[in-house]
Design a protein around this motif. Sequence first.
Motif, PDB file in Angstrom:
ATOM      1  N   GLY A   1      67.262  15.367  -8.717  1.00  0.00           N
ATOM      2  CA  GLY A   1      66.104  15.911  -8.033  1.00  0.00           C
ATOM      3  C   GLY A   1      64.823  15.492  -8.718  1.00  0.00           C
ATOM      4  N   ILE A   2      63.731  15.507  -7.965  1.00  0.00           N
ATOM      5  CA  ILE A   2      62.434  15.066  -8.478  1.00  0.00           C
ATOM      6  C   ILE A   2      61.380  16.113  -8.133  1.00  0.00           C
ATOM      7  CG2 ILE A   2      60.623  13.310  -8.335  1.00  0.00           C
ATOM      8  CD1 ILE A   2      62.790  11.306  -7.544  1.00  0.00           C
ATOM      9  N   ILE A   3      60.581  16.494  -9.125  1.00  0.00           N
ATOM     10  CA  ILE A   3      59.406  17.335  -8.898  1.00  0.00           C
ATOM     11  C   ILE A   3      58.208  16.589  -9.448  1.00  0.00           C
ATOM     12  CG2 ILE A   3      58.259  19.517  -9.402  1.00  0.00           C
ATOM     13  CD1 ILE A   3      60.987  20.794  -9.763  1.00  0.00           C
ATOM     14  N   GLU A   4      57.262  16.279  -8.578  1.00  0.00           N
ATOM     15  CA  GLU A   4      56.030  15.618  -8.999  1.00  0.00           C
ATOM     16  C   GLU A   4      54.849  16.392  -8.431  1.00  0.00           C
ATOM     17  OE1 GLU A   4      56.748  11.005  -9.955  1.00  0.00           O
ATOM     18  OE2 GLU A   4      56.440  11.430  -7.836  1.00  0.00           O
ATOM     19  N   ALA A   5      53.903  16.737  -9.279  1.00  0.00           N
ATOM     20  CA  ALA A   5      52.729  17.485  -8.844  1.00  0.00           C
ATOM     21  C   ALA A   5      51.639  17.342  -9.884  1.00  0.00           C
ATOM     22  CB  ALA A   5      53.076  18.954  -8.623  1.00  0.00           C
ATOM     23  N   SER A   6      50.424  17.742  -9.514  1.00  0.00           N
ATOM     24  CA  SER A   6      49.316  17.681 -10.466  1.00  0.00           C
ATOM     25  C   SER A   6      49.483  18.711 -11.564  1.00  0.00           C
ATOM     26  CB  SER A   6      47.995  17.915  -9.725  1.00  0.00           C
ATOM     27  OG  SER A   6      47.733  16.848  -8.837  1.00  0.00           O
ATOM     28  N   VAL A   7      49.931  19.912 -11.188  1.00  0.00           N
ATOM     29  CA  VAL A   7      50.197  20.963 -12.166  1.00  0.00           C
ATOM     30  C   VAL A   7      51.589  21.510 -11.892  1.00  0.00           C
ATOM     31  CG1 VAL A   7      49.515  23.216 -13.066  1.00  0.00           C
ATOM     32  CG2 VAL A   7      47.762  21.577 -12.353  1.00  0.00           C
ATOM     33  N   ILE A   8      52.426  21.538 -12.920  1.00  0.00           N
ATOM     34  CA  ILE A   8      53.784  22.055 -12.790  1.00  0.00           C
ATOM     35  C   ILE A   8      53.958  23.178 -13.804  1.00  0.00           C
ATOM     36  CG2 ILE A   8      56.250  21.556 -12.973  1.00  0.00           C
ATOM     37  CD1 ILE A   8      55.606  18.650 -12.288  1.00  0.00           C
ATOM     38  N   ALA A   9      54.365  24.352 -13.338  1.00  0.00           N
ATOM     39  CA  ALA A   9      54.623  25.488 -14.217  1.00  0.00           C
ATOM     40  C   ALA A   9      56.010  26.035 -13.905  1.00  0.00           C
ATOM     41  CB  ALA A   9      53.568  26.569 -14.031  1.00  0.00           C
ATOM     42  N   ILE A  10      56.954  25.778 -14.789  1.00  0.00           N
ATOM     43  CA  ILE A  10      58.325  26.254 -14.620  1.00  0.00           C
ATOM     44  C   ILE A  10      58.650  27.194 -15.772  1.00  0.00           C
ATOM     45  CG2 ILE A  10      60.755  25.621 -14.499  1.00  0.00           C
ATOM     46  CD1 ILE A  10      59.932  22.928 -13.369  1.00  0.00           C
ATOM     47  N   ASN A  11      58.947  28.443 -15.443  1.00  0.00           N
ATOM     48  CA  ASN A  11      59.380  29.421 -16.433  1.00  0.00           C
ATOM     49  C   ASN A  11      60.782  29.871 -16.048  1.00  0.00           C
ATOM     50  OD1 ASN A  11      57.005  30.168 -18.334  1.00  0.00           O
ATOM     51  ND2 ASN A  11      56.090  30.062 -16.290  1.00  0.00           N
ATOM     52  N   ALA A  12      61.766  29.552 -16.874  1.00  0.00           N
ATOM     53  CA  ALA A  12      63.152  29.848 -16.553  1.00  0.00           C
ATOM     54  C   ALA A  12      63.942  30.046 -17.831  1.00  0.00           C
ATOM     55  CB  ALA A  12      63.766  28.714 -15.727  1.00  0.00           C
ATOM     56  N   HIS A  13      65.157  30.561 -17.681  1.00  0.00           N
ATOM     57  CA  HIS A  13      66.038  30.712 -18.853  1.00  0.00           C
ATOM     58  C   HIS A  13      66.325  29.353 -19.462  1.00  0.00           C
ATOM     59  CE1 HIS A  13      69.901  31.189 -20.988  1.00  0.00           C
ATOM     60  NE2 HIS A  13      69.383  32.347 -21.343  1.00  0.00           N
ATOM     61  N   SER A  14      66.596  28.366 -18.595  1.00  0.00           N
ATOM     62  CA  SER A  14      66.784  26.995 -19.083  1.00  0.00           C
ATOM     63  C   SER A  14      66.493  26.016 -17.957  1.00  0.00           C
ATOM     64  CB  SER A  14      68.212  26.787 -19.606  1.00  0.00           C
ATOM     65  OG  SER A  14      69.162  26.996 -18.579  1.00  0.00           O
ATOM     66  N   LEU A  15      66.078  24.825 -18.329  1.00  0.00           N
ATOM     67  CA  LEU A  15      65.844  23.731 -17.390  1.00  0.00           C
ATOM     68  C   LEU A  15      66.879  22.659 -17.676  1.00  0.00           C
ATOM     69  CD1 LEU A  15      64.125  22.297 -15.212  1.00  0.00           C
ATOM     70  CD2 LEU A  15      62.700  21.407 -17.062  1.00  0.00           C
ATOM     71  N   ILE A  16      67.700  22.354 -16.673  1.00  0.00           N
ATOM     72  CA  ILE A  16      68.810  21.417 -16.843  1.00  0.00           C
ATOM     73  C   ILE A  16      68.556  20.190 -15.983  1.00  0.00           C
ATOM     74  CG2 ILE A  16      71.304  21.122 -16.605  1.00  0.00           C
ATOM     75  CD1 ILE A  16      71.486  24.233 -16.710  1.00  0.00           C
ATOM     76  N   LEU A  17      68.559  19.013 -16.599  1.00  0.00           N
ATOM     77  CA  LEU A  17      68.355  17.754 -15.878  1.00  0.00           C
ATOM     78  C   LEU A  17      69.653  16.956 -15.895  1.00  0.00           C
ATOM     79  CD1 LEU A  17      64.908  16.647 -17.360  1.00  0.00           C
ATOM     80  CD2 LEU A  17      65.350  18.160 -15.421  1.00  0.00           C
ATOM     81  N   SER A  18      70.067  16.460 -14.743  1.00  0.00           N
ATOM     82  CA  SER A  18      71.269  15.629 -14.675  1.00  0.00           C
ATOM     83  C   SER A  18      71.051  14.503 -13.688  1.00  0.00           C
ATOM     84  CB  SER A  18      72.488  16.467 -14.248  1.00  0.00           C
ATOM     85  OG  SER A  18      72.337  16.969 -12.943  1.00  0.00           O
ATOM     86  N   GLY A  19      71.769  13.397 -13.894  1.00  0.00           N
ATOM     87  CA  GLY A  19      71.588  12.236 -13.027  1.00  0.00           C
ATOM     88  C   GLY A  19      70.198  11.652 -13.208  1.00  0.00           C
ATOM     89  N   ASN A  20      69.620  11.173 -12.129  1.00  0.00           N
ATOM     90  CA  ASN A  20      68.274  10.585 -12.166  1.00  0.00           C
ATOM     91  C   ASN A  20      67.227  11.651 -11.863  1.00  0.00           C
ATOM     92  OD1 ASN A  20      69.143   7.895 -12.691  1.00  0.00           O
ATOM     93  ND2 ASN A  20      69.785   7.735 -10.550  1.00  0.00           N
ATOM     94  N   ALA A  21      67.227  12.704 -12.652  1.00  0.00           N
ATOM     95  CA  ALA A  21      66.292  13.800 -12.449  1.00  0.00           C
ATOM     96  C   ALA A  21      64.948  13.467 -13.083  1.00  0.00           C
ATOM     97  CB  ALA A  21      66.858  15.093 -13.018  1.00  0.00           C
ATOM     98  N   LEU A  22      63.882  14.049 -12.538  1.00  0.00           N
ATOM     99  CA  LEU A  22      62.540  13.746 -13.030  1.00  0.00           C
ATOM    100  C   LEU A  22      61.619  14.933 -12.794  1.00  0.00           C
ATOM    101  CD1 LEU A  22      60.379  11.685 -14.061  1.00  0.00           C
ATOM    102  CD2 LEU A  22      60.046  11.051 -11.663  1.00  0.00           C
TER     103      LEU A  22
END
Length: 227
Positions: free
Chosen positions: A185-206
């Motif tokens: 999955g891909i998230i692209e933005a001018s401002v990104i605010a992610i608050n979570a227990h954990s952020l997991i990236l797999s494959g071609n994530a961005l």
Amino acid sequence: MLFRSVHLLGKEQAVWTINGKITADGEKAQFGKQKASGGGSGGGVLIAGLVINGTGTVSADGGSGFQSGGAGGGGRLALHNYASVDSALKLSVAPGAAVTGGMQAGYGTVYRVPLGTPEDEGTLELVGPAEGTVLTSRYNKAAGTSWPVNGVAKANVVVKRTFIDGRANGNFALTTSGNVTLDNGIIEASVIAINAHSLILSGNALVSTTALGTKTADKVEIGRAHV
């Protein structure tokens, strides 16, 4: 016949076998006097039962547009209180087809709540096209607007084969005490605010704040949620 909302609510030991089709698809654009008309968005399907079997299809797809009318976006599928779901069962929340000049819509969501899981602590899936296809699912925001992901304070969130596109000076905000997983999955933005227990990236994530053109995005904030 098309239903905009379908509920299959079984008792605790209910077993559903779906070998046909359950649809809550959006209507296709009507070919009337209007030169351009949009397709309807997908509806919602809720299935609750201990076992969900079958080789059929459950869909809340969007309807196709006409001429320069936009396509309808995908709807929502929800699976609750299950111990198992047959992997052969097809779940679809695809957008309708957009013809030349019409806006393409985004895919819908699937919300899963396994047996014993509180309803607000399930997994929200933003799922794009099937494996092996070009990633074309886009969730777009106009310039200067924000994209808060609401209603998932405790849920896990999975962005799979999906491009969340806020590069035109858009913002993306997500807060949950669960996990956030980007599976190709891909998230692209001018401002990104992610608050979570954990952020997991797999494959071609961005996760990127590279905006359109040469503009550099403002900031990225990734931290633990406070609940």
